[in-house]
Design an enzyme around this catalytic site. Structure first.
Site, short mmCIF file in Angstrom:
data_model
loop_
_atom_site.label_atom_id
_atom_site.label_comp_id
_atom_site.label_asym_id
_atom_site.label_seq_id
_atom_site.Cartn_x
_atom_site.Cartn_y
_atom_site.Cartn_z
N HIS A 134 0.78 -1.23 0.00
CA HIS A 134 0.00 0.00 0.00
C HIS A 134 0.81 1.29 0.00
O HIS A 134 0.24 2.38 -0.11
CB HIS A 134 -0.96 0.02 1.18
CG HIS A 134 -0.32 -0.07 2.53
ND1 HIS A 134 -0.99 0.20 3.70
CD2 HIS A 134 0.95 -0.41 2.92
CE1 HIS A 134 -0.19 0.03 4.74
NE2 HIS A 134 1.00 -0.33 4.29
N HIS A 135 2.13 1.23 0.17
CA HIS A 135 2.92 2.46 0.23
C HIS A 135 3.41 2.95 -1.13
O HIS A 135 3.78 4.12 -1.27
CB HIS A 135 4.15 2.27 1.14
CG HIS A 135 3.82 2.06 2.58
ND1 HIS A 135 3.03 2.92 3.31
CD2 HIS A 135 4.19 1.07 3.45
CE1 HIS A 135 2.92 2.48 4.54
NE2 HIS A 135 3.61 1.36 4.65
N SER A 136 3.47 2.08 -2.11
CA SER A 136 4.04 2.46 -3.40
C SER A 136 3.29 3.62 -4.03
O SER A 136 2.05 3.64 -4.04
CB SER A 136 4.01 1.25 -4.34
OG SER A 136 4.47 1.61 -5.62
N HIS A 174 -0.01 3.85 7.92
CA HIS A 174 -0.96 4.55 7.07
C HIS A 174 -0.88 4.06 5.63
O HIS A 174 0.21 3.92 5.07
CB HIS A 174 -0.67 6.06 7.11
CG HIS A 174 -1.51 6.87 6.20
ND1 HIS A 174 -1.00 7.88 5.42
CD2 HIS A 174 -2.84 6.82 5.93
CE1 HIS A 174 -1.97 8.43 4.73
NE2 HIS A 174 -3.10 7.82 5.03
N ASP A 176 -0.75 5.19 2.71
CA ASP A 176 -0.55 6.48 2.03
C ASP A 176 -0.58 6.39 0.52
O ASP A 176 -1.09 7.28 -0.16
CB ASP A 176 0.75 7.14 2.50
CG ASP A 176 1.98 6.28 2.29
OD1 ASP A 176 1.87 5.03 2.23
OD2 ASP A 176 3.09 6.85 2.21
#
Length: 394
Positions: A134-136, A174, A176
């Protein structure tokens, strides 16, 4: 809960997403999960069927990522000595490795396939425990995440007829990247329940981050205090997630289940048990049936206690996806315990429970401004609920 039409998208080569033996995100956690789930019958002839995981195409990747980003991953994949920190490649978080492009797009392909299985009606629920990166960002890797499989799968759904997609991120960090990609898209609701960015990477995800000018209220952030345990975490979840998902009325629910919120995770500071995490999986399952006719895609994510936590947590997740929850008192098979000892010289947990019986106080029973947890929840409700026509007060 009864059995559901479900599947898990998996093949062994998904564990080629491997930053090396000293990296926290060791793919053996996925191996141990699938082995435990299979030995317990959660996956297999009497449980979830396994569906092969195809690789995403470059065209799939380019629906979210820039051509320059994809080219950078491809180049470092062919020559891991090449370091491209401008694209987040070759950093401590994201060291380069041979074959990185294919391994990363394989994870993306698995999440697209899970979404396709659900959206075309072949199953009600589908899981990809190797996914949840989910951070990419569109133009760079971040936080152990090369390509954003979640965002590509959501984009695929939108391109194939979905009008509204709800994404709920239960990782300790998070979500993000997914939030940023859909920040100004009113078709996608992103909800992230995480340890506050005041204390933890990536340092973002605060209640006032509510979406772009065309999508106010579609980004939702619950920034929790360190030390939050089952009771407080479940209170926060139930105070925010169900009401907003119900009001948004999505066609499909996508969830990310990083289990790094556990007390034994080495990279964060929440205090959940496997039992508390299991309670959230069951709540998400029921919400999918209530709101979007059961259409649910469940993804993995973070989780760095690779023996003590991840296999047990995600076996419970797969049980929820199957519509056949695993009894927390279930003992882990001796063959699995031996496998863990032989591969990593560690003593495996003996049961799928941490011995907790999670309970929480419902938000309707009152708000206590003297507690950090309740202030955090109230801050999110104050910012977002009115944008959906909901009353932020209990």
């Amino acid at each position: 809960m009864t059995g559901c039409r479900s599947c898990v998208v998996f093949d062994k080569s998904l564990t080629d997403y491997d930053f090396g033996p000293d990296h926290p995100m060791n793919p053996i956690r996925v191996d141990f999960t699938m082995s435990l789930a299979t030995q317990l019958g959660v996956v297999g002839p009497e449980g979830l069927p396994m569906v092969a995981a195809p690789a995403a195409t470059d065209a799939d990747l380019l629906t979210v990522h820039t051509p320059e980003m994809v080219d950078a991953v491809r180049r470092t994949s062919l020559d891991p000595r090449l370091q491209l920190p401008a694209y987040g490649l070759g950093t401590d978080d994201n060291p380069t490795f041979a074959g990185m492009h294919f391994a990363s797009r394989h994870v993306v392909g698995a999440s697209i396939e899970a979404a396709r299985q659900v959206w075309t009606g072949q199953v009600d629920h589908a899981a990809n425990v190797a996914g949840g990166l989910h951070h990419s960002m569109p133009d760079r890797a971040s936080g152990f995440c090369i390509y954003n499989d979640i965002a590509v799968a959501i984009t695929w759904l939108l391109a194939n007829g979905a009008q509204r997609v709800a994404y709920v991120d239960l990782d300790v960090h998070h979500g993000d990247g997914v939030e940023k990609i859909f920040y100004d898209d009113p078709r996608v609701l992103t909800i992230s329940l995480h340890e506050t960015g005041q204390m933890l990477f990536p340092g973002t995800g605060f209640p006032h981050d509510t979406g772009g000018p065309n999508a106010k209220g579609t980004a939702v952030n619950v920034a929790l205090p360190p030390g939050t345990a089952d009771t407080g975490w479940l209170r926060a979840f139930h105070a925010v997630v169900p009401a907003l998902v119900r009001e948004f009325k999505p066609d499909i629910l996508i969830t990310q289940h990083g289990c790094d919120s556990h007390a034994k995770d080495p990279l964060a500071h929440l205090m959940l048990s496997v039992d508390g995490q299991r309670a959230a999986y069951l709540a998400v399952h029921d919400l999918a049936h209530e709101v979007c006719n059961g259409r649910w895609v469940a993804l993995g994510g973070g989780g760095y206690a690779i023996v003590e936590v991840v296999p047990r947590a995600w076996t419970h997740l797969l049980g929820a996806v199957a519509g056949k929850p695993v009894d927390p008192e279930t003992e882990t098979p001796q063959a699995w315990q031996q496998e863990v000892m032989e591969r990593v010289r560690a003593v495996a947990p003996l049961q799928l429970t941490d011995g907790r019986a999670p309970t929480w106080r419902d938000w309707s029973e009152g708000y206590n401004p003297d507690t950090w947890l309740d202030r955090a929840v109230m801050a999110t409700r104050d910012e977002v609920f009115p944008l959906h026509g909901l009353d932020p007060m209990p």
